[in-house]
Design a protein around this motif. Structure first.
Motif, PDB file in Angstrom:
ATOM      1  N   ARG A  92      -9.570  -6.278  -6.774  1.00 63.53           N
ATOM      2  CA  ARG A  92      -8.647  -7.142  -7.630  1.00 63.53           C
ATOM      3  C   ARG A  92      -8.035  -8.164  -7.207  1.00 63.53           C
ATOM      4  O   ARG A  92      -7.960  -9.143  -7.613  1.00 63.53           O
ATOM      5  N   HIS A  93      -7.547  -7.798  -5.944  1.00 64.27           N
ATOM      6  CA  HIS A  93      -6.554  -8.734  -5.202  1.00 64.27           C
ATOM      7  C   HIS A  93      -6.973  -9.261  -3.785  1.00 64.27           C
ATOM      8  O   HIS A  93      -6.311  -9.800  -3.031  1.00 64.27           O
ATOM      9  N   ARG A  94      -8.438  -9.120  -3.950  1.00 65.48           N
ATOM     10  CA  ARG A  94      -9.005  -9.876  -2.631  1.00 65.48           C
ATOM     11  C   ARG A  94      -8.764 -11.474  -2.521  1.00 65.48           C
ATOM     12  O   ARG A  94      -9.222 -12.129  -1.538  1.00 65.48           O
ATOM     13  N   TYR A  95      -8.460 -12.157  -3.653  1.00 67.49           N
ATOM     14  CA  TYR A  95      -8.062 -13.463  -3.466  1.00 67.49           C
ATOM     15  C   TYR A  95      -6.608 -13.831  -2.569  1.00 67.49           C
ATOM     16  O   TYR A  95      -6.885 -14.921  -2.184  1.00 67.49           O
ATOM     17  N   LYS A  96      -6.058 -12.830  -2.442  1.00 61.82           N
ATOM     18  CA  LYS A  96      -4.881 -12.803  -1.228  1.00 61.82           C
ATOM     19  C   LYS A  96      -5.805 -12.649   0.155  1.00 61.82           C
ATOM     20  O   LYS A  96      -6.386 -11.921   0.488  1.00 61.82           O
ATOM     21  N   LYS A  97      -5.315 -13.679   1.051  1.00 57.54           N
ATOM     22  CA  LYS A  97      -5.906 -13.872   2.450  1.00 57.54           C
ATOM     23  C   LYS A  97      -5.747 -12.303   3.019  1.00 57.54           C
ATOM     24  O   LYS A  97      -6.803 -11.926   3.716  1.00 57.54           O
ATOM     25  N   GLY A  98      -4.707 -11.970   3.089  1.00 54.92           N
ATOM     26  CA  GLY A  98      -4.492 -10.629   3.741  1.00 54.92           C
ATOM     27  C   GLY A  98      -5.359  -9.448   3.409  1.00 54.92           C
ATOM     28  O   GLY A  98      -5.651  -8.654   4.114  1.00 54.92           O
ATOM     29  N   ALA A 146      -7.889  -9.645   1.627  1.00 55.98           N
ATOM     30  CA  ALA A 146      -9.326 -10.025   1.768  1.00 55.98           C
ATOM     31  C   ALA A 146      -9.762  -9.682   3.258  1.00 55.98           C
ATOM     32  O   ALA A 146     -11.047  -8.906   3.493  1.00 55.98           O
ATOM     33  N   VAL A 147      -8.997 -10.022   4.276  1.00 57.66           N
ATOM     34  CA  VAL A 147      -9.010  -9.226   5.654  1.00 57.66           C
ATOM     35  C   VAL A 147      -9.221  -8.102   5.709  1.00 57.66           C
ATOM     36  O   VAL A 147     -10.278  -7.415   6.310  1.00 57.66           O
ATOM     37  N   PHE A 148      -8.321  -7.277   4.994  1.00 59.37           N
ATOM     38  CA  PHE A 148      -8.431  -5.812   4.975  1.00 59.37           C
ATOM     39  C   PHE A 148      -9.569  -5.089   4.495  1.00 59.37           C
ATOM     40  O   PHE A 148     -10.095  -4.380   5.173  1.00 59.37           O
ATOM     41  N   LEU A 149      -9.854  -5.931   3.488  1.00 59.46           N
ATOM     42  CA  LEU A 149     -11.082  -5.469   2.622  1.00 59.46           C
ATOM     43  C   LEU A 149     -12.290  -5.402   3.377  1.00 59.46           C
ATOM     44  O   LEU A 149     -13.447  -4.419   3.544  1.00 59.46           O
ATOM     45  N   ASN A 150     -12.299  -6.457   4.052  1.00 58.35           N
ATOM     46  CA  ASN A 150     -13.529  -6.891   4.785  1.00 58.35           C
ATOM     47  C   ASN A 150     -13.674  -5.940   6.103  1.00 58.35           C
ATOM     48  O   ASN A 150     -14.835  -5.617   6.541  1.00 58.35           O
ATOM     49  N   ARG A 151     -12.600  -5.692   6.702  1.00 58.65           N
ATOM     50  CA  ARG A 151     -12.458  -4.735   7.778  1.00 58.65           C
ATOM     51  C   ARG A 151     -12.693  -3.217   7.425  1.00 58.65           C
ATOM     52  O   ARG A 151     -13.405  -2.422   7.868  1.00 58.65           O
ATOM     53  N   TYR A 187       0.870  -1.131  -0.044  1.00 59.75           N
ATOM     54  CA  TYR A 187      -0.110  -0.020  -0.140  1.00 59.75           C
ATOM     55  C   TYR A 187       0.894   1.241  -0.090  1.00 59.75           C
ATOM     56  O   TYR A 187       0.355   2.393  -0.036  1.00 59.75           O
ATOM     57  N   ARG A 188       2.072   1.105   0.041  1.00 63.54           N
ATOM     58  CA  ARG A 188       3.071   2.345   0.311  1.00 63.54           C
ATOM     59  C   ARG A 188       2.945   3.231  -0.996  1.00 63.54           C
ATOM     60  O   ARG A 188       3.013   4.447  -0.606  1.00 63.54           O
ATOM     61  N   HIS A 189       2.748   2.813  -2.063  1.00 61.04           N
ATOM     62  CA  HIS A 189       2.578   3.567  -3.352  1.00 61.04           C
ATOM     63  C   HIS A 189       1.554   4.649  -3.133  1.00 61.04           C
ATOM     64  O   HIS A 189       1.827   6.074  -3.226  1.00 61.04           O
ATOM     65  N   GLU A 190       0.384   4.323  -2.990  1.00 52.65           N
ATOM     66  CA  GLU A 190      -0.811   5.213  -2.534  1.00 52.65           C
ATOM     67  C   GLU A 190      -0.568   6.322  -1.414  1.00 52.65           C
ATOM     68  O   GLU A 190      -0.687   7.527  -1.609  1.00 52.65           O
ATOM     69  N   TRP A 191       0.061   5.566  -0.359  1.00 56.75           N
ATOM     70  CA  TRP A 191       0.350   6.718   0.741  1.00 56.75           C
ATOM     71  C   TRP A 191       1.453   7.623   0.314  1.00 56.75           C
ATOM     72  O   TRP A 191       1.221   8.727   0.806  1.00 56.75           O
ATOM     73  N   THR A 192       2.306   7.249  -0.550  1.00 57.13           N
ATOM     74  CA  THR A 192       3.511   8.127  -0.916  1.00 57.13           C
ATOM     75  C   THR A 192       2.895   9.183  -1.926  1.00 57.13           C
ATOM     76  O   THR A 192       3.151  10.355  -1.422  1.00 57.13           O
ATOM     77  N   ASN A 193       2.150   8.665  -2.719  1.00 54.80           N
ATOM     78  CA  ASN A 193       1.419   9.628  -3.581  1.00 54.80           C
ATOM     79  C   ASN A 193       0.331  10.380  -2.936  1.00 54.80           C
ATOM     80  O   ASN A 193       0.541  11.703  -3.281  1.00 54.80           O
ATOM     81  N   GLY A 230      -4.785   6.939  -7.427  1.00 58.08           N
ATOM     82  CA  GLY A 230      -6.040   6.526  -7.688  1.00 58.08           C
ATOM     83  C   GLY A 230      -7.183   6.950  -6.713  1.00 58.08           C
ATOM     84  O   GLY A 230      -8.289   6.849  -6.684  1.00 58.08           O
ATOM     85  N   GLY A 231      -6.537   7.525  -5.538  1.00 55.58           N
ATOM     86  CA  GLY A 231      -7.330   7.931  -4.354  1.00 55.58           C
ATOM     87  C   GLY A 231      -8.234   6.706  -3.755  1.00 55.58           C
ATOM     88  O   GLY A 231      -7.670   5.598  -4.146  1.00 55.58           O
ATOM     89  N   LEU A 232      -9.287   7.108  -2.813  1.00 56.84           N
ATOM     90  CA  LEU A 232      -9.803   5.922  -2.160  1.00 56.84           C
ATOM     91  C   LEU A 232     -10.484   5.138  -3.057  1.00 56.84           C
ATOM     92  O   LEU A 232     -10.581   3.892  -2.962  1.00 56.84           O
ATOM     93  N   ASN A 233     -11.006   5.659  -4.076  1.00 56.06           N
ATOM     94  CA  ASN A 233     -11.753   4.916  -5.191  1.00 56.06           C
ATOM     95  C   ASN A 233     -10.831   3.579  -5.892  1.00 56.06           C
ATOM     96  O   ASN A 233     -11.008   2.711  -6.045  1.00 56.06           O
ATOM     97  N   GLY A 234      -9.726   4.505  -6.125  1.00 60.00           N
ATOM     98  CA  GLY A 234      -8.882   3.446  -6.837  1.00 60.00           C
ATOM     99  C   GLY A 234      -8.169   2.448  -5.959  1.00 60.00           C
ATOM    100  O   GLY A 234      -7.884   1.423  -6.270  1.00 60.00           O
ATOM    101  N   PHE A 235      -7.868   2.866  -4.641  1.00 57.67           N
ATOM    102  CA  PHE A 235      -7.422   1.947  -3.718  1.00 57.67           C
ATOM    103  C   PHE A 235      -8.501   0.702  -3.562  1.00 57.67           C
ATOM    104  O   PHE A 235      -7.961  -0.388  -3.377  1.00 57.67           O
ATOM    105  N   HIS A 236      -9.648   1.233  -3.402  1.00 60.91           N
ATOM    106  CA  HIS A 236     -10.713   0.003  -3.368  1.00 60.91           C
ATOM    107  C   HIS A 236     -10.934  -0.735  -4.445  1.00 60.91           C
ATOM    108  O   HIS A 236     -10.859  -1.793  -4.205  1.00 60.91           O
ATOM    109  N   ARG A 237     -10.894  -0.480  -5.787  1.00 61.69           N
ATOM    110  CA  ARG A 237     -10.699  -1.031  -6.953  1.00 61.69           C
ATOM    111  C   ARG A 237      -9.537  -1.989  -6.765  1.00 61.69           C
ATOM    112  O   ARG A 237      -9.629  -3.253  -7.190  1.00 61.69           O
ATOM    113  N   TRP A 238      -8.208  -1.723  -6.150  1.00 63.40           N
ATOM    114  CA  TRP A 238      -7.240  -2.453  -6.189  1.00 63.40           C
ATOM    115  C   TRP A 238      -7.543  -3.675  -5.223  1.00 63.40           C
ATOM    116  O   TRP A 238      -7.001  -4.620  -5.462  1.00 63.40           O
ATOM    117  N   LEU A 239      -8.057  -3.255  -4.104  1.00 66.46           N
ATOM    118  CA  LEU A 239      -8.321  -4.388  -3.070  1.00 66.46           C
ATOM    119  C   LEU A 239      -9.269  -5.291  -3.592  1.00 66.46           C
ATOM    120  O   LEU A 239      -9.031  -6.524  -3.578  1.00 66.46           O
TER     121      LEU A 239
END
Length: 86
Positions: A59-65, A67-72, A6-12, A48-57
């Motif tokens: 797309r990558h929800r198959y990864k356990k970590g 998926a957990v972050f997205l659900n929270r 997630y560092r890319h979004e935070w840095t940007n 991508g802002g929050l909307n772009g970050f959500h889209r990224w999450l």
């Protein structure tokens, strides 16, 4: 949020803060333009802002970590700051 994935979004976001004079204050107190930048992002800056970050999450929800972050992270209820903005 401060992990390598997630560092890319935070840095940007921090870079945009200087460039667009984003103040460090509660979301509810930001101007509509500043909120739009944070939520929608700045495509020409690869932010991508929050909307772009959500889209990224999603797309990558198959990864356990992810998926957990997205659900929270997501909810059907608006956050208090968004409610306050009306």
């Amino acid at each position: 949020m401060d992990t390598p994935a997630y560092r890319h979004e935070w840095t940007n976001c921090w870079a945009l803060a200087d460039e667009y004079s984003l103040p460090w204050m509660p979301f509810s107190k930001l101007s509509d333009e500043h909120c739009r930048l944070i939520v929608e992002g700045v495509p020409e800056r690869s932010f991508g802002g929050l909307n772009g970050f959500h889209r990224w999450l999603v797309r990558h929800r198959y990864k356990k970590g992810v998926a957990v972050f997205l659900n929270r992270w997501r909810t059907w209820l608006p956050c208090p700051d968004c409610l306050e903005r009306g």
